[in-house]
Scaffold this motif. Structure first.
Motif, mmCIF file in Angstrom:
data_model
loop_
_atom_site.group_PDB
_atom_site.id
_atom_site.type_symbol
_atom_site.label_atom_id
_atom_site.label_comp_id
_atom_site.label_asym_id
_atom_site.label_seq_id
_atom_site.Cartn_x
_atom_site.Cartn_y
_atom_site.Cartn_z
ATOM 1 N N GLN A 107 0.833 -1.204 0.000
ATOM 2 C CA GLN A 107 0.000 0.000 0.000
ATOM 3 C C GLN A 107 0.865 1.251 0.000
ATOM 4 O O GLN A 107 0.551 2.220 -0.672
ATOM 5 C CB GLN A 107 -0.931 0.016 1.210
ATOM 6 C CG GLN A 107 -2.051 -0.990 1.128
ATOM 7 C CD GLN A 107 -2.887 -1.011 2.396
ATOM 8 O OE1 GLN A 107 -2.542 -0.364 3.385
ATOM 9 N NE2 GLN A 107 -3.967 -1.774 2.388
ATOM 10 N N ASP A 108 1.961 1.229 0.752
ATOM 11 C CA ASP A 108 2.858 2.384 0.786
ATOM 12 C C ASP A 108 3.541 2.588 -0.559
ATOM 13 O O ASP A 108 3.763 3.714 -0.994
ATOM 14 C CB ASP A 108 3.909 2.220 1.881
ATOM 15 C CG ASP A 108 3.316 2.335 3.281
ATOM 16 O OD1 ASP A 108 2.180 2.848 3.397
ATOM 17 O OD2 ASP A 108 3.978 1.910 4.248
ATOM 18 N N ASP A 109 3.891 1.490 -1.251
ATOM 19 C CA ASP A 109 4.541 1.596 -2.552
ATOM 20 C C ASP A 109 3.586 2.099 -3.619
ATOM 21 O O ASP A 109 3.988 2.814 -4.540
ATOM 22 C CB ASP A 109 5.113 0.244 -2.980
ATOM 23 C CG ASP A 109 6.287 -0.181 -2.112
ATOM 24 O OD1 ASP A 109 6.861 0.692 -1.415
ATOM 25 O OD2 ASP A 109 6.618 -1.380 -2.116
ATOM 26 N N ASP A 110 2.309 1.722 -3.535
ATOM 27 C CA ASP A 110 1.321 2.117 -4.526
ATOM 28 C C ASP A 110 0.820 3.538 -4.332
ATOM 29 O O ASP A 110 0.288 4.143 -5.258
ATOM 30 C CB ASP A 110 0.113 1.164 -4.499
ATOM 31 C CG ASP A 110 0.501 -0.242 -4.920
ATOM 32 O OD1 ASP A 110 1.558 -0.387 -5.583
ATOM 33 O OD2 ASP A 110 -0.231 -1.188 -4.591
ATOM 34 N N ALA A 111 0.974 4.086 -3.158
ATOM 35 C CA ALA A 111 0.455 5.421 -2.874
ATOM 36 C C ALA A 111 1.282 6.467 -3.619
ATOM 37 O O ALA A 111 2.508 6.371 -3.691
ATOM 38 C CB ALA A 111 0.496 5.691 -1.376
ATOM 39 N N PRO A 112 0.606 7.474 -4.206
ATOM 40 C CA PRO A 112 1.358 8.526 -4.896
ATOM 41 C C PRO A 112 2.134 9.378 -3.897
ATOM 42 O O PRO A 112 1.746 9.524 -2.741
ATOM 43 C CB PRO A 112 0.269 9.342 -5.586
ATOM 44 C CG PRO A 112 -0.955 9.100 -4.782
ATOM 45 C CD PRO A 112 -0.820 7.691 -4.251
ATOM 46 N N ALA A 113 3.243 9.908 -4.380
ATOM 47 C CA ALA A 113 4.068 10.748 -3.518
ATOM 48 C C ALA A 113 3.335 12.043 -3.215
ATOM 49 O O ALA A 113 2.708 12.638 -4.094
ATOM 50 C CB ALA A 113 5.398 11.040 -4.199
ATOM 51 N N VAL A 114 3.412 12.471 -1.995
ATOM 52 C CA VAL A 114 2.733 13.692 -1.573
ATOM 53 C C VAL A 114 3.792 14.767 -1.359
ATOM 54 O O VAL A 114 4.748 14.576 -0.607
ATOM 55 C CB VAL A 114 1.943 13.458 -0.271
ATOM 56 C CG1 VAL A 114 1.295 14.735 0.186
ATOM 57 C CG2 VAL A 114 0.921 12.368 -0.473
ATOM 58 N N HIS A 115 3.609 15.899 -2.052
ATOM 59 C CA HIS A 115 4.536 17.015 -1.904
ATOM 60 C C HIS A 115 3.751 18.198 -1.383
ATOM 61 O O HIS A 115 2.700 18.542 -1.902
ATOM 62 C CB HIS A 115 5.191 17.369 -3.245
ATOM 63 C CG HIS A 115 5.995 16.243 -3.803
ATOM 64 N ND1 HIS A 115 7.213 15.892 -3.282
ATOM 65 C CD2 HIS A 115 5.753 15.371 -4.815
ATOM 66 C CE1 HIS A 115 7.692 14.865 -3.964
ATOM 67 N NE2 HIS A 115 6.816 14.529 -4.892
ATOM 68 N N ASP A 116 4.277 18.821 -0.363
ATOM 69 C CA ASP A 116 3.623 19.967 0.238
ATOM 70 C C ASP A 116 4.172 21.230 -0.409
ATOM 71 O O ASP A 116 5.324 21.585 -0.208
ATOM 72 C CB ASP A 116 3.876 19.958 1.754
ATOM 73 C CG ASP A 116 3.021 20.973 2.484
ATOM 74 O OD1 ASP A 116 2.108 21.530 1.863
ATOM 75 O OD2 ASP A 116 3.275 21.181 3.681
ATOM 76 N N ASP A 117 3.330 21.893 -1.212
ATOM 77 C CA ASP A 117 3.768 23.099 -1.912
ATOM 78 C C ASP A 117 3.823 24.301 -0.992
ATOM 79 O O ASP A 117 4.560 25.252 -1.246
ATOM 80 C CB ASP A 117 2.839 23.406 -3.087
ATOM 81 C CG ASP A 117 2.956 22.334 -4.156
ATOM 82 O OD1 ASP A 117 4.025 21.700 -4.224
ATOM 83 O OD2 ASP A 117 1.980 22.133 -4.907
ATOM 84 N N GLU A 118 3.037 24.280 0.053
ATOM 85 C CA GLU A 118 2.973 25.431 0.952
ATOM 86 C C GLU A 118 3.756 25.151 2.227
ATOM 87 O O GLU A 118 3.256 25.306 3.325
ATOM 88 C CB GLU A 118 1.516 25.730 1.289
ATOM 89 C CG GLU A 118 0.685 26.057 0.079
ATOM 90 C CD GLU A 118 -0.761 26.329 0.451
ATOM 91 O OE1 GLU A 118 -0.994 26.842 1.562
ATOM 92 O OE2 GLU A 118 -1.632 26.015 -0.343
ATOM 93 N N SER A 119 4.994 24.749 2.053
ATOM 94 C CA SER A 119 5.792 24.445 3.242
ATOM 95 C C SER A 119 6.225 25.743 3.898
ATOM 96 O O SER A 119 6.503 26.736 3.247
ATOM 97 C CB SER A 119 7.005 23.591 2.872
ATOM 98 O OG SER A 119 7.827 24.299 1.969
#
Length: 137
Positions: A107-119
Motif C-alpha cells: 500500500q505504501d509503494d502504490d500510494a502517490p508521492a505527496v509534496h507539500d507546496d505550501e511548506s
C-alpha cells in the motif's frame, strides 16, 4: 477417605494443566482470561482440600481472600480486554504478521508521492564547532 482426597488432587491437577495450556495457546485475550479464572478456582479448590485433609478451619479466611482477589482480578482484566477489539487481543503467527506487513508495504509503494507546496520556513540547527572545523557543509 484418603482415596477421595487423592482423586480430588488428581482432578485439580488435570484442571490446572488444562488451564495452563489454554493460557499458553490462547488464541485470544478472552481465552487467557478464562484460563486465569480456572487457575484461581483450582487454587481455591486446592486450599479447600488441604483444609479438609488437615481439618484446619483457620484456612477459611484465606479462601475468602482468594475468592475476592480472583473476582476483582478477572473483572479488571475483562474490563481492559473489552476495550480492545477481538483482532487486537489476538496474538499473530509469524506468517500472519509477515502477510500484514507485506500488505502495508504494498500500500505504501502504490500510494502517490505527496509534496507539500505550501511548506513553511525551514529551521536548521548548526553546530558552531563543526562549522569551525569545516564539517558544517
Amino acid at each position: 477417605m484418603s482415596v477421595v482426597y487423592v482423586v480430588c488432587f488428581v482432578i485439580l491437577l488435570a484442571a490446572a494443566l488444562l488451564a495452563l495450556s489454554r493460557i499458553e495457546r490462547g488464541p485470544s485475550m478472552f481465552d487467557r482470561i478464562i484460563g486465569l479464572d480456572v487457575m484461581t478456582a483450582v487454587l481455591i479448590g486446592t486450599v479447600t482440600v488441604i483444609a479438609a485433609v488437615t481439618k484446619r478451619s483457620d484456612l477459611v479466611p484465606v479462601l475468602v481472600a482468594l475468592s475476592i482477589v480472583g473476582f476483582i482480578g478477572s473483572t479488571a482484566i475483562a474490563r481492559f480486554a473489552a476495550a480492545e477489539s477481538a483482532e487486537e487481543g489476538r496474538i499473530l503467527t509469524k506468517e500472519e504478521l509477515a502477510m500484514i506487513l507485506a500488505e502495508r508495504q504494498a500500500q505504501d509503494d502504490d500510494a502517490p508521492a505527496v509534496h507539500d507546496d505550501e511548506s513553511g520556513p525551514v529551521i536548521v540547527s548548526v553546530d558552531d564547532e563543526a562549522e569551525d572545523r569545516g564539517e558544517g557543509r
